[in-house]
Design an enzyme around this catalytic site. Structure first.
Site: not given
Length: 494
Positions: A77, A80, A231, A471
């Site tokens: 996603d 990571d 999430y 990120e």
């Protein structure tokens, strides 16, 4: 002499104006190509021979073994090495919606690349609903993963599989997965009708699972520690039920889904949280999507959705009396919480889609104290796009690899560590820390990655450790694909 001075002054003004126009112009076609290429750098699984991001290699090849099933593929996603199903499904829906609304504006090569990016996700998502009354919602232990800094090709952290079995609920993930399949079935309808049919059938099945066993997937105690706080469903599952049904209505034209969104709007909170759109809250997108049929004069029973969409759009127009969205001093839409560009890209996308719906039906938006035409909405979106691409107080492109000045130290493991093709030796969990802590630019340029973006003061420090700003995520990029496709085809729309 006086006339000469005036003439020289006029020439100077014209030169400055021309310089300003040149400095604020952007190559939207180049940005579009890069935005799509980004997804190749996020791939998990066996990489194809035509992989353009050559600093990546195969990874996650044993995913699913714990359940004796194949869960390879899909996307990591962000920076990571975890595959989170909830944001991946939303990413897929937005890529597909980009092709549905703006695919005709894309060069044929980029439309093809966009479909490849969608299929990389849908092929994986089909695996997640391949078993009856079960949906796989995540692969990878995020707590273990986040304690390491290692390449996906090297990862030795647990590839824990998180599944939800009925009657335990997963309405949010299953509903979003249904939306992703339905939207993608439309995107593939002309180029691959067989695959399109498969996706539509799977959308119906996923929606049945979502609607029959209602509740948030993160409420399941057996998976909660793995999906939260990363999430977690913070805003409820009801919006995903309406969102999935709305996409199934659009993809299938089945009247039962029309009845669903007509009859369940109030009970499932269609009027709630209308000024938010992202991986966790679909309300604003839902209202825009459903409004298409109302604007075309077909469905007055859905008028409440259009009223909510109108209200949302008016909040985005600074001249409107109902404007209340927050902007940075430099003009970027800002919401607290990190990864702020996710709001700018999704809202820009909705602005353009709604502008197109208004334009095709020759309508304007009534914002109380003024009437707003489609081009006014497009202008708001263009300001966001140009800010992201470099017209901002930092003079920085927040898309990696676009222009000469962009973030060099993004929070991304594969980008920051040397490629396995350049450094074949295994780099263990903690051995990657020297690269994380280094002040050097990342080893690999992750072309097309949109970072989280600047703070509310327009400042960006280019700090790998500041993941809220540095990120990239798939769901920041996905709506930007459609936005860039529009401006690439209509750079001078006004």
């Amino acid at each position: 002499m006086k006339n000469l001075c005036c003439f020289l002054l006029l020439l100077l003004l014209l030169f400055l104006q021309l310089s300003l126009l040149q400095s604020s112009s952007h190559d939207y076609n180049d940005a579009l190509s890069k935005a799509i290429q980004f997804f190749e750098g996020q791939r998990s699984g066996f990489l194809p021979n035509d992989q353009r991001v050559n600093w990546r290699a195969n990874s996650g090849l044993s995913d699913g073994w714990m359940y004796n099933t194949d869960l390879t593929g899909g996307y990591y996603d962000a920076g990571d090495n975890v595959k989170f199903g909830f944001p991946m499904a939303f990413t897929t829906t937005m890529l597909a919606w980009s092709v549905i609304e703006f695919g005709d504006s894309m060069p044929s090569s980029e439309r093809r690349n966009a479909l490849v990016a969608i299929r990389w996700a849908t092929d994986y998502l089909l695996k997640t609903v391949s078993q009856p009354n079960r949906i796989f919602v995540q692969v990878g232990d995020p707590n273990a993963d986040h304690s390491c800094w290692e390449r996906p090709e090297d990862m030795d952290t647990p590839r824990t599989v998180y599944a939800v079995d009925a009657p335990n609920p997963a309405s949010d993930v299953a509903g979003e997965t249904a939306a992703a399949f339905a939207a993608s079935s439309m995107a593939f309808r002309s180029s691959d009708p067989g695959y399109s049919d498969t996706l539509l059938r799977s959308a119906i099945k996923a929606f049945q699972l979502a609607d029959t066993y209602r509740g948030a997937y993160s409420d399941n105690t057996n998976i909660r520690d793995g999906v939260c706080p990363f999430y977690c469903d913070f805003d409820g599952y009801q919006d995903e039920l309406l969102w999935g049904a709305a996409w199934l209505r659009r993809a299938s034209q089945d009247g039962s889904y029309l009845s669903y969104i007509e009859n369940n709007g109030k009970t499932l909170g269609a009027d709630d949280n209308i000024n938010e759109f992202g991986w966790d809250n679909k309300h604003a997108g839902l209202n825009v999507l459903v409004s298409k049929e109302v604007l075309e004069g077909n469905m007055y029973s859905l008028e409440s959705y259009k009223a909510s969409a109108d209200s949302f759009m008016c909040t985005l127009v600074p001249e409107s009396s109902s404007s209340h969205i927050e902007y940075t001093p430099g003009g970027l839409i800002y919401k607290p919480g990190g990864s702020n560009l996710q709001h700018s890209t999704t809202i820009s996308f909705l602005l353009l889609v709604y502008a197109n719906y208004l334009g095709k039906t020759s309508q304007s938006l009534n914002c109380g104290n003024l009437m707003v035409g489609p081009n006014s909405l497009r202008q708001q979106a263009k300001k966001q796009v140009d800010y992201i691409l470099g017209d901002n107080p930092m003079g920085l492109s927040y898309m990696v690899g676009y222009s000469d000045h962009y973030p060099q130290r993004i929070h991304h493991r594969g980008s920051s560590l040397p490629s396995i093709k350049d450094h074949a030796q295994f780099i263990a969990c903690k051995e990657g820390s020297i690269y994380f802590n280094s002040t050097n630019p990342n080893s690999n340029v992750h072309v097309g990655a949109l970072v989280g973006g600047p703070g509310e003061d327009d400042k960006y420090e280019d700090d790998r450790a500041d993941f809220r700003k540095s990120e990239p995520t798939t769901y920041i990029n996905a709506p930007f694909v459609g936005v860039l496709a529009y401006f690439a085809a209509n750079p001078n729309f006004s």
